[in-house]
Every structure is written in structure tokens, then in C-alpha cells.
Design an enzyme around this catalytic site. Structure first.
Site, PDB file in Angstrom:
ATOM      1  N   HIS A 137      31.713   7.689 -38.372  1.00 34.88           N
ATOM      2  CA  HIS A 137      32.375   7.436 -38.354  1.00 34.88           C
ATOM      3  C   HIS A 137      32.805   7.875 -36.148  1.00 34.88           C
ATOM      4  CE1 HIS A 137      37.083   8.275 -37.675  1.00 34.88           C
ATOM      5  NE2 HIS A 137      36.368   8.689 -39.140  1.00 34.88           N
TER       6      HIS A 137
ATOM      7  N   GLU B 237      37.548   8.025 -47.435  1.00 35.97           N
ATOM      8  CA  GLU B 237      37.979   9.369 -47.331  1.00 35.97           C
ATOM      9  C   GLU B 237      39.093   8.875 -48.431  1.00 35.97           C
ATOM     10  OE1 GLU B 237      38.252  11.636 -45.923  1.00 35.97           O
ATOM     11  OE2 GLU B 237      37.911  11.055 -43.828  1.00 35.97           O
TER      12      GLU B 237
END
Length: 283
Positions: free
Chosen positions: A23, A135
């Protein structure tokens, strides 16, 4: 000459091309670089992209269009967190959404206080959110997701059907997922990819997930190749790789192989024929 050393040869239908993207810069990246303990702050809950992060998205978008990559991708998979979904739709989505178009937008206007216009899903590949590529789970508030019901109002064209719980039941305030568990989850994710029919897939995920998942690969390669695979990703970096199904996990048959011998006829190879007809005899 042993051509097998340093090389691999695999049937094409046993391979997938994956485009891995970390990201773009989020507010948690900025705060965490100044003070690592900032990750413990609820103020960073499901951190969004910074204005700089959106510039990174715009530049990667230009790259995937100029290289023709945007036309080849059949599926976009993203971690169900604000920063990964903003990155995914910003890079691989269509242009600005216009009222009257009979398709839902990938992202609504100002989603996540982004100050960005709505993004169209017109002529785009499918987008799906998958929890397996999140994550590290737990403790850090930036890694806690919102409810699916809230996300569906912000990202109407992203498919959230694979997420089993509306609330985030995976994130725990007092337990941080260890690295080996992240790596194991990454292996499970890559194995799951073989249940998909798509052959060219973009995956928008996170630094920790990528580092620990990819660390298992490249040990049989030249150190430079291992480095290409395992070096930590920068914000909004894209790396294209090929994964190979060497264990028959997938069941797809080839769409390009051709069986030959149509119509049928004699096809004895010349070396076999020479054994049957010694030198000097007619062949």
C-alpha cells in the site's frame, strides 16, 4: 551440458503471474517513523493514506497503464483495510465515477476522508477483499479493520463476501501475531490462489505480510534473485512474479496445449526409425 542448473521449466497452466503491491504511505507510517509507540494509539485506527500516499498511487497508476499491465490483470485482491483498498482502487480502478453510469463505484467520494473523487468500476477486473493477506494482527491499531458493513458503503464494488464476520474478530488488543504465524498465513493465502481460475492477479497488501511470506522463497536461487524476491517493499512498490504449482494443488487444464495427430497418421520419430533401418537401407 546440464541445463537444469539455475533454470526451471514448468507447464504454463501450472503457473500464475502475481503483481505484488505494498500500500501507499499511510498516516501510521509517518507517525511510526517518528515514534514507534505511536502504533499503539487508537488515533491510528485503520489508518488512511496521506496526501503523499495518494500521489504515490497516482504515479503507480500511470505506470501500470503505460506498461499495458492494467489491461492484463484479471483480478485484484486486497487486504480489507482502508489504506490497501484505497491503494487498490486508485491504482487499478477506472477513472472518476459519474452519476448515471449503471455500475457501482469502487470508492465513494471522500472515502476515508481522502478528499478524492469517487472512482468508477466501469470495465475493471473484479476486486475482492481477503483477510488472509492482512498485516500482522493485534496490538497495533492501524492494523484493526472497520466493520464490513461500513466498508461496503465506502467501497460498493469491492466484493467482501469471503469475509466471514462483519466485525473484526481477528484483531486482539493484547496479542500481536508472531512472524511465523504471518508466514504460515501467507502460505495459506498463496495456496488459496490456486482455487482461482485467473492467471494474472494483482495483490495489494502490507510490508510485514510480504516480507514474512516471501522469505520462504528463493533459497535455491542466486543471491541476487533471492534479494529481488525478499527485499522489503517500499510504499506503493510493485513487483511482478510467477508462482508455480509443483504439487498439483490446482486443477486447471491447459487452454493452449494442442494434442496433435489430428487427423491421425504415422508419426514415428526419425531417430526411432533409424534404429529400425540400419545405415545404407532405405528409410
Amino acid at each position: 551440458m546440464d541445463c537444469s542448473v539455475g533454470q526451471g521449466l514448468y507447464p504454463l497452466h501450472r503457473c500464475k503471474t502475481i503483481h505484488l503491491v505494498r500500500h501507499a504511505q499511510g498516516f501510521h507510517n509517518v507517525a511510526g517513523e517518528k515514534d514507534h509507540s505511536a502504533y499503539l494509539s487508537p488515533e491510528l485506527f485503520d489508518a488512511q493514506l496521506t496526501p503523499l500516499g495518494w500521489k504515490q498511487v497516482d504515479n503507480l497508476r500511470k505506470h501500470v497503464h503505460s506498461t499495458g499491465l492494467s489491461k492484463r490483470i484479471e483480478l485484484v485482491i486486497c487486504s480489507p483495510l482502508l489504506r490497501t483498498m484505497q491503494t487498490a482502487v486508485g491504482v487499478f480502478g477506472a477513472g472518476s465515477y459519474k452519476d448515471g453510469i449503471d455500475v457501482p463505484p469502487l470508492m465513494t467520494e471522500n472515502a476515508g476522508n481522502s478528499s478524492r473523487p469517487a472512482i468508477s468500476s466501469l470495465n475493471c477486473p473484479p476486486f475482492i477483499a481477503v483477510e488472509l493477506c492482512r498485516e500482522h494482527l493485534g496490538v497495533h491499531w492501524c492494523d484493526k479493520r472497520r466493520s464490513v458493513s461500513e466498508y461496503t458503503t465506502l467501497f460498493p464494488a469491492i466484493d467482501f463476501s469471503l469475509i466471514e464476520s462483519d466485525a473484526d474478530v481477528l484483531w486482539k488488543a493484547d496479542v500481536r501475531e508472531p512472524n511465523d504465524k504471518v508466514a504460515a498465513r501467507g502460505m495459506e493465502f498463496l495456496k488459496w490462489l490456486w482455487t482461482r481460475k485467473e492467471k494474472e492477479i494483482a495483490i495489494v497488501t502490507h510490508s510485514g505480510f510480504l516480507v514474512h511470506t516471501l522469505s520462504a522463497y528463493g533459497n535455491d536461487c542466486h543471491p541476487s534473485v533471492k534479494s529481488e524476491i525478499c527485499t522489503p517493499f517500499s510504499n506503493c512498490e510493485l513487483r511482478s512474479m510467477v508462482i508455480v504449482d509443483r504439487s498439483m494443488i490446482g486443477s486447471d487444464s491447459s487452454t493452449t496445449n494442442y494434442p496433435g495427430k489430428i487427423p491421425s497418421g504415422t508419426d514415428v520419430p526419425s531417430d526411432d526409425a533409424s534404429e529400425e533401418h540400419p545405415a545404407g537401407s532405405a528409410k
